[in-house]
Design an enzyme around this catalytic site. Structure first.
Site, PDB file in Angstrom:
ATOM      1  N   SER A 174     -91.899  36.593-118.377  1.00  0.00           N
ATOM      2  CA  SER A 174     -92.345  35.200-120.152  1.00  0.00           C
ATOM      3  C   SER A 174     -93.295  34.378-118.977  1.00  0.00           C
ATOM      4  O   SER A 174     -93.037  34.320-117.584  1.00  0.00           O
ATOM      5  CB  SER A 174     -91.190  33.898-120.873  1.00  0.00           C
ATOM      6  OG  SER A 174     -91.724  33.601-121.159  1.00  0.00           O
ATOM      7  N   TYR A 203     -84.494  28.740-119.418  1.00  0.00           N
ATOM      8  CA  TYR A 203     -84.974  30.485-119.747  1.00  0.00           C
ATOM      9  C   TYR A 203     -86.038  30.504-118.820  1.00  0.00           C
ATOM     10  O   TYR A 203     -85.842  30.816-118.690  1.00  0.00           O
ATOM     11  CB  TYR A 203     -85.501  29.460-121.146  1.00  0.00           C
ATOM     12  CG  TYR A 203     -85.966  31.294-121.490  1.00  0.00           C
ATOM     13  CD1 TYR A 203     -85.052  32.491-121.936  1.00  0.00           C
ATOM     14  CD2 TYR A 203     -87.702  31.348-122.052  1.00  0.00           C
ATOM     15  CE1 TYR A 203     -85.953  33.652-122.434  1.00  0.00           C
ATOM     16  CE2 TYR A 203     -88.054  32.075-122.252  1.00  0.00           C
ATOM     17  CZ  TYR A 203     -87.306  33.921-122.354  1.00  0.00           C
ATOM     18  OH  TYR A 203     -88.706  34.740-123.489  1.00  0.00           O
TER      19      TYR A 203
END
Length: 280
Positions: A161, A174
């Site tokens: 990501s 995250y």
């Protein structure tokens, strides 16, 4: 790989006769990836823990897809899924680790700072993203590393990501998990290349802001327009829009095919230029 130089361009990008497994295969990104692999000629094991969504995804993809019900944090379930693939198809060529995501309780807000985040929520985010990828690589890896008598190298593709390399607000846990996946990708690529040469490669894709079930409410309002956060993101994206799952699949197919046989240990951003721009 002897003979690879004689392959046509079409053959270099073909996955005909290959067998792939996509974890998180019923999600927005995973299902698009599984469908693209099937369209390129691969038989695709769609691995997910929700039976109903799994069956729906397999039905939508069609005849080349088959379901594998498993939780990526359950080694026994992953081993049963691997055995099922080998019994059905006799080989494994591609592993795509698309299982992952954030946990609402591990997300900061105006009313809850990083100091308030429960350790259990952070542990859950790290387990889902990092440990789920590690376990899948360990369980399916030996089948991927097995010797083959053709010209196609095998591939592991992890999903990272933009949060791995940039400090994005709200998603500290995250971001840390995805940063660990990028380090794991590079480490495993080197280790496996030293053991197996170009027979088994490991790379990652770092999607930009792609709309999915988990982030839809953050990016889009009830009418489908951009939220304030969505508008901020688009303003910082040179391409001028949010991403779509379909934007990722051509990069995936390249990384899974013999066309990328000398590519390992890289993280490819697919982000509309977001990570390249300073904002000035």
């Amino acid at each position: 790989m002897p003979g690879c130089r004689s392959l046509s361009t079409a053959d270099l990008f073909s996955l005909e006769g290959r067998v792939a497994v996509v974890t998180g295969g019923s999600g927005a990104l995973g299902s698009a990836m599984a469908a693209a692999l099937a369209e390129a000629g691969a038989a695709v094991g769609v691995l997910a823990r929700d039976r109903a969504r799994l069956d729906e995804t397999v039905a939508q993809i069609g005849g080349r897809a088959f379901g594998l019900e498993a939780d990526v944090l359950d080694r026994g379930a992953l081993e049963r899924a691997r055995d099922s693939v080998l019994e059905r198809r006799g080989r494994l060529d591609v592993l795509v680790n698309a299982a992952g995501g954030n946990v609402p309780e591990a997300t900061t807000s105006p009313d809850e700072s990083f100091f308030d985040l429960p350790a259990s929520a952070l542990d859950a985010v790290w387990a889902l993203n990092l440990q789920g990828t590690v376990l899948a690589c360990q369980v399916f890896g030996p089948a991927l590393a097995a010797e083959v008598d053709d010209t196609g190298s095998r591939a592991i593709v992890n999903v990272s990501s933009l949060a791995a390399g940039s400090a994005l607000t709200r998603v500290a846990g995250y971001g840390a998990a995805k940063a660990a996946i990028e380090n794991l990708t590079r480490w495993l690529a080197v280790d496996l290349a030293q053991r197996y040469g170009d027979r088994l490669r490991v790379n990652a894709i770092a999607p930009g802001f792609v709309v999915g079930a988990q982030n839809r409410a953050l990016l889009l309002d009830a009418d489908g327009g951009l939220t304030e956060r969505g508008r901020t993101i688009v303003a910082r994206t040179p391409a001028g829009r949010l991403g779509e799952p379909a934007d990722l699949v051509t990069t995936l197919l390249w990384l899974c095919s013999p066309a990328s046989r000398f590519v390992t240990g890289v993280v490819v951003p697919v982000d509309g230029g977001f990570s390249a721009w300073s904002g000035v």
